[in-house]
Scaffold this motif. Structure first.
Motif, mmCIF file in Angstrom:
data_model
loop_
_atom_site.group_PDB
_atom_site.id
_atom_site.type_symbol
_atom_site.label_atom_id
_atom_site.label_comp_id
_atom_site.label_asym_id
_atom_site.label_seq_id
_atom_site.Cartn_x
_atom_site.Cartn_y
_atom_site.Cartn_z
ATOM 1 N N THR A 152 31.620 30.786 38.316
ATOM 2 C CA THR A 152 32.140 30.619 36.958
ATOM 3 C C THR A 152 32.513 29.176 36.659
ATOM 4 O OG1 THR A 152 34.360 31.305 37.696
ATOM 5 C CG2 THR A 152 32.933 32.995 36.720
ATOM 6 N N LEU A 153 32.740 28.357 37.685
ATOM 7 C CA LEU A 153 32.930 26.937 37.412
ATOM 8 C C LEU A 153 31.666 26.353 36.783
ATOM 9 C CD1 LEU A 153 34.722 24.330 39.581
ATOM 10 C CD2 LEU A 153 32.545 23.765 38.549
ATOM 11 N N VAL A 154 30.501 26.821 37.254
ATOM 12 C CA VAL A 154 29.230 26.350 36.700
ATOM 13 C C VAL A 154 28.959 27.003 35.340
ATOM 14 C CG1 VAL A 154 26.734 26.166 37.051
ATOM 15 C CG2 VAL A 154 28.287 25.963 39.002
ATOM 16 N N THR A 155 29.064 28.337 35.273
ATOM 17 C CA THR A 155 28.664 29.055 34.060
ATOM 18 C C THR A 155 29.692 28.949 32.940
ATOM 19 O OG1 THR A 155 29.652 31.142 34.851
ATOM 20 C CG2 THR A 155 27.340 30.715 35.410
ATOM 21 N N GLY A 156 30.962 28.655 33.291
ATOM 22 C CA GLY A 156 31.988 28.618 32.265
ATOM 23 C C GLY A 156 32.493 27.242 31.915
ATOM 24 N N SER A 157 32.410 26.280 32.846
ATOM 25 C CA SER A 157 32.913 24.923 32.597
ATOM 26 C C SER A 157 31.798 23.886 32.600
ATOM 27 C CB SER A 157 33.978 24.560 33.638
ATOM 28 O OG SER A 157 35.143 25.337 33.469
ATOM 29 N N MET A 158 31.046 23.801 33.712
ATOM 30 C CA MET A 158 29.962 22.821 33.781
ATOM 31 C C MET A 158 28.917 23.051 32.697
ATOM 32 S SD MET A 158 27.420 21.931 36.991
ATOM 33 C CE MET A 158 28.747 21.586 38.142
ATOM 34 N N ILE A 159 28.861 24.246 32.164
ATOM 35 C CA ILE A 159 27.853 24.555 31.138
ATOM 36 C C ILE A 159 27.995 23.626 29.935
ATOM 37 C CG2 ILE A 159 29.133 26.321 29.814
ATOM 38 C CD1 ILE A 159 26.420 27.986 30.126
ATOM 39 N N HIS A 160 29.208 23.076 29.697
ATOM 40 C CA HIS A 160 29.366 22.068 28.639
ATOM 41 C C HIS A 160 28.456 20.876 28.910
ATOM 42 C CE1 HIS A 160 32.210 22.937 25.509
ATOM 43 N NE2 HIS A 160 33.154 23.320 26.343
ATOM 44 N N GLU A 161 28.493 20.360 30.137
ATOM 45 C CA GLU A 161 27.656 19.208 30.471
ATOM 46 C C GLU A 161 26.175 19.561 30.411
ATOM 47 O OE1 GLU A 161 31.382 18.004 30.898
ATOM 48 O OE2 GLU A 161 30.659 19.762 32.001
ATOM 49 N N LEU A 162 25.832 20.771 30.826
ATOM 50 C CA LEU A 162 24.425 21.175 30.832
ATOM 51 C C LEU A 162 23.852 21.192 29.418
ATOM 52 C CD1 LEU A 162 24.587 24.045 33.484
ATOM 53 C CD2 LEU A 162 24.271 21.564 33.826
ATOM 54 N N ASP A 163 24.678 21.555 28.436
ATOM 55 C CA ASP A 163 24.219 21.474 27.045
ATOM 56 C C ASP A 163 24.310 20.052 26.520
ATOM 57 O OD1 ASP A 163 23.559 22.747 24.318
ATOM 58 O OD2 ASP A 163 25.389 21.577 23.917
ATOM 59 N N THR A 164 25.419 19.369 26.787
ATOM 60 C CA THR A 164 25.622 18.029 26.227
ATOM 61 C C THR A 164 24.526 17.070 26.656
ATOM 62 O OG1 THR A 164 28.027 18.332 26.193
ATOM 63 C CG2 THR A 164 27.216 16.077 26.113
ATOM 64 N N PHE A 165 24.132 17.111 27.921
ATOM 65 C CA PHE A 165 23.112 16.190 28.394
ATOM 66 C C PHE A 165 21.763 16.472 27.736
ATOM 67 C CE2 PHE A 165 25.339 15.247 32.734
ATOM 68 C CZ PHE A 165 26.374 14.638 32.047
ATOM 69 N N ARG A 166 21.427 17.764 27.562
ATOM 70 C CA ARG A 166 20.175 18.112 26.854
ATOM 71 C C ARG A 166 20.205 17.537 25.442
ATOM 72 N NH1 ARG A 166 19.630 23.026 25.211
ATOM 73 N NH2 ARG A 166 17.362 22.874 25.002
ATOM 74 N N TRP A 167 21.347 17.704 24.775
ATOM 75 C CA TRP A 167 21.484 17.259 23.388
ATOM 76 C C TRP A 167 21.455 15.733 23.283
ATOM 77 C CZ3 TRP A 167 26.267 15.068 21.436
ATOM 78 C CH2 TRP A 167 26.257 14.828 20.057
ATOM 79 N N GLU A 172 14.875 18.180 28.297
ATOM 80 C CA GLU A 172 15.183 19.363 29.085
ATOM 81 C C GLU A 172 15.522 18.986 30.527
ATOM 82 O OE1 GLU A 172 15.663 22.152 27.860
ATOM 83 O OE2 GLU A 172 14.615 22.133 25.951
ATOM 84 N N ILE A 173 16.394 19.761 31.125
ATOM 85 C CA ILE A 173 16.719 19.618 32.538
ATOM 86 C C ILE A 173 15.686 20.395 33.337
ATOM 87 C CG2 ILE A 173 18.424 20.144 34.319
ATOM 88 C CD1 ILE A 173 20.553 19.908 32.019
ATOM 89 N N VAL A 174 15.054 19.736 34.293
ATOM 90 C CA VAL A 174 13.969 20.374 35.026
ATOM 91 C C VAL A 174 14.338 20.694 36.474
ATOM 92 C CG1 VAL A 174 12.184 19.374 33.549
ATOM 93 C CG2 VAL A 174 12.933 18.131 35.611
ATOM 94 N N ALA A 175 15.441 20.130 36.966
ATOM 95 C CA ALA A 175 15.875 20.431 38.336
ATOM 96 C C ALA A 175 17.357 20.130 38.452
ATOM 97 C CB ALA A 175 15.084 19.630 39.365
ATOM 98 N N ILE A 176 18.013 20.807 39.402
ATOM 99 C CA ILE A 176 19.459 20.649 39.570
ATOM 100 C C ILE A 176 19.837 20.839 41.031
ATOM 101 C CG2 ILE A 176 19.832 23.101 39.018
ATOM 102 C CD1 ILE A 176 22.523 22.283 37.738
ATOM 103 N N ARG A 177 20.802 20.049 41.459
ATOM 104 C CA ARG A 177 21.440 20.250 42.749
ATOM 105 C C ARG A 177 22.947 20.231 42.509
ATOM 106 N NH1 ARG A 177 19.319 16.191 46.054
ATOM 107 N NH2 ARG A 177 21.019 14.774 45.508
ATOM 108 N N VAL A 178 23.686 21.156 43.114
ATOM 109 C CA VAL A 178 25.131 21.216 42.941
ATOM 110 C C VAL A 178 25.779 21.235 44.317
ATOM 111 C CG1 VAL A 178 27.080 22.453 41.922
ATOM 112 C CG2 VAL A 178 24.839 22.520 40.786
ATOM 113 N N GLU A 179 26.757 20.345 44.511
ATOM 114 C CA GLU A 179 27.436 20.214 45.800
ATOM 115 C C GLU A 179 28.942 20.132 45.590
ATOM 116 O OE1 GLU A 179 24.516 17.420 48.327
ATOM 117 O OE2 GLU A 179 24.942 16.673 46.304
ATOM 118 N N SER A 180 29.681 20.362 46.665
ATOM 119 C CA SER A 180 31.131 20.273 46.619
ATOM 120 C C SER A 180 31.648 19.755 47.951
ATOM 121 C CB SER A 180 31.754 21.649 46.337
ATOM 122 O OG SER A 180 33.173 21.593 46.433
ATOM 123 N N PRO A 181 32.726 18.956 47.918
ATOM 124 C CA PRO A 181 33.326 18.529 49.181
ATOM 125 C C PRO A 181 34.135 19.636 49.858
ATOM 126 C CG PRO A 181 34.609 17.706 47.334
ATOM 127 C CD PRO A 181 33.392 18.345 46.751
#
Length: 315
Positions: A152-167, A172-181
């Motif tokens: 839900t951090l990705v689907t509920g919060s990061m989703i803002h960035e996923l739309d903002t960057f497209r806009w 379009e975003i064609v690939a993604i990698r997500v990592e955490s410390p």
């Protein structure tokens, strides 16, 4: 969020009149309704039937069903982000609009209306930065009660960035990698690396329990220069040997202008029978990217983002 939208519509959007409010908490609904001169509805279904248009600001898992209900009733809908929890549910909204042959849903990606973000996009489109190569985004909350696990951090919060960057990039975003410390437990913060069809790369840091406040920043780097969207601090204090400015923790207050502009644009467009801002298709694509991001975080691998062909309704 719903209470804030009701107040903004009632006080700052001349084209709208708030007449019904619904919440599963009946007393809360009555309280909000009383504050804006409206009545509490007995159910979500009753509200949809009684109004010309409505805002969905209920829990994420209810969004898709309520948006579809609006489409089937022929009512314009402002659906808070995300459009749905899953890409499949978001696709149901797109398919409902396609079946109706009309667009009714605007997704509440409010940054598209924020004056700072609009200026940042202008700096990209006017060519002054040259060819854009990189974007860097920071999105931090003091705390968050809805993005409470890795997904839900990705689907509920990061989703803002996923739309903002497209806009921002009109791409379009064609690939993604997500990592955490963080290795064990809730993996917060997370950092996404994104690749676009325009040859750019972007990073999005999302930290939903950063403790110190609400902080959103973006930098765009091009071959001719860079542009940064920084927090707005109108007052700097220098007291007792220290200088600085306050950092708020309320995202509603931080983006108050964007919410007001967004709601006004939605109301005006609805009166014309039109849709502005992020479409149901934009909401669906953001969910597709988010799903790939969740998979990337769990697998530790870069994931391709595959988006189906855009329906002609959204051309």
């Amino acid at each position: 969020m719903g209470a804030a939208h009701a107040r903004t519509l009632a006080t700052s959007v001349p084209g709208a009149e708030v007449v019904r409010v619904f919440d599963m908490d009946t007393e809360r609904a009555k309280q909000v309704a009383h504050g804006v001169g409206a009545e509490a509805a007995d159910s979500a279904e009753a509200l949809v039937a009684d109004v010309d248009a409505f805002v969905v600001a209920s829990p994420d898992f209810t969004h898709a069903d309520l948006a579809v209900a609006g489409i089937e009733a022929g009512k314009h809908v402002l659906c808070e982000k995300p459009l749905a929890v899953t890409a499949d549910d978001a696709r149901r909204v797109v398919d409902a609009e396609a079946a109706a042959g009309r667009r009714f849903v605007q997704v509440g990606f409010n940054r598209r209306f924020d004056p700072g973000f609009v200026d940042l996009k202008a700096a990209i489109t006017d060519g002054s930065l040259g060819d854009v190569r990189l974007l860097h985004g920071i999105h931090r909350n003091a705390s968050n009660s809805t993005s409470t696990d890795d997904a839900t951090l990705v689907t509920g919060s990061m989703i803002h960035e996923l739309d903002t960057f497209r806009w921002l990039l009109d791409g379009e975003i064609v690939a993604i990698r997500v990592e955490s410390p963080v290795v064990d437990g809730f993996r917060d913060p997370q950092v996404a690396t994104l690749w676009t069809d325009g040859g750019q790369m972007a990073t999005a840091e999302v930290f939903v329990n950063a403790a110190y406040g609400y902080d959103v920043r973006v930098e765009v780097v091009g071959t001719g220069g860079s542009a940064s969207l920084e927090p707005r601090h109108p007052v700097l204090r220098r007291v007792s040997g220290q200088g600085g400015s306050a950092i708020g923790s309320d995202f509603v207050e931080h983006f108050a202008d964007s919410y007001r502009i967004e709601l006004a644009a939605w109301a005006d467009a609805s009166l014309r029978g039109e849709v502005v801002g992020a479409s149901a298709w934009d909401g669906y694509v953001a969910n597709v990217v988010a799903a790939a991001g969740v998979d990337a975080l769990r697998s530790g691998q870069k994931r391709d983002v595959v988006v189906p062909e855009r329906p002609s309704l959204y051309a």
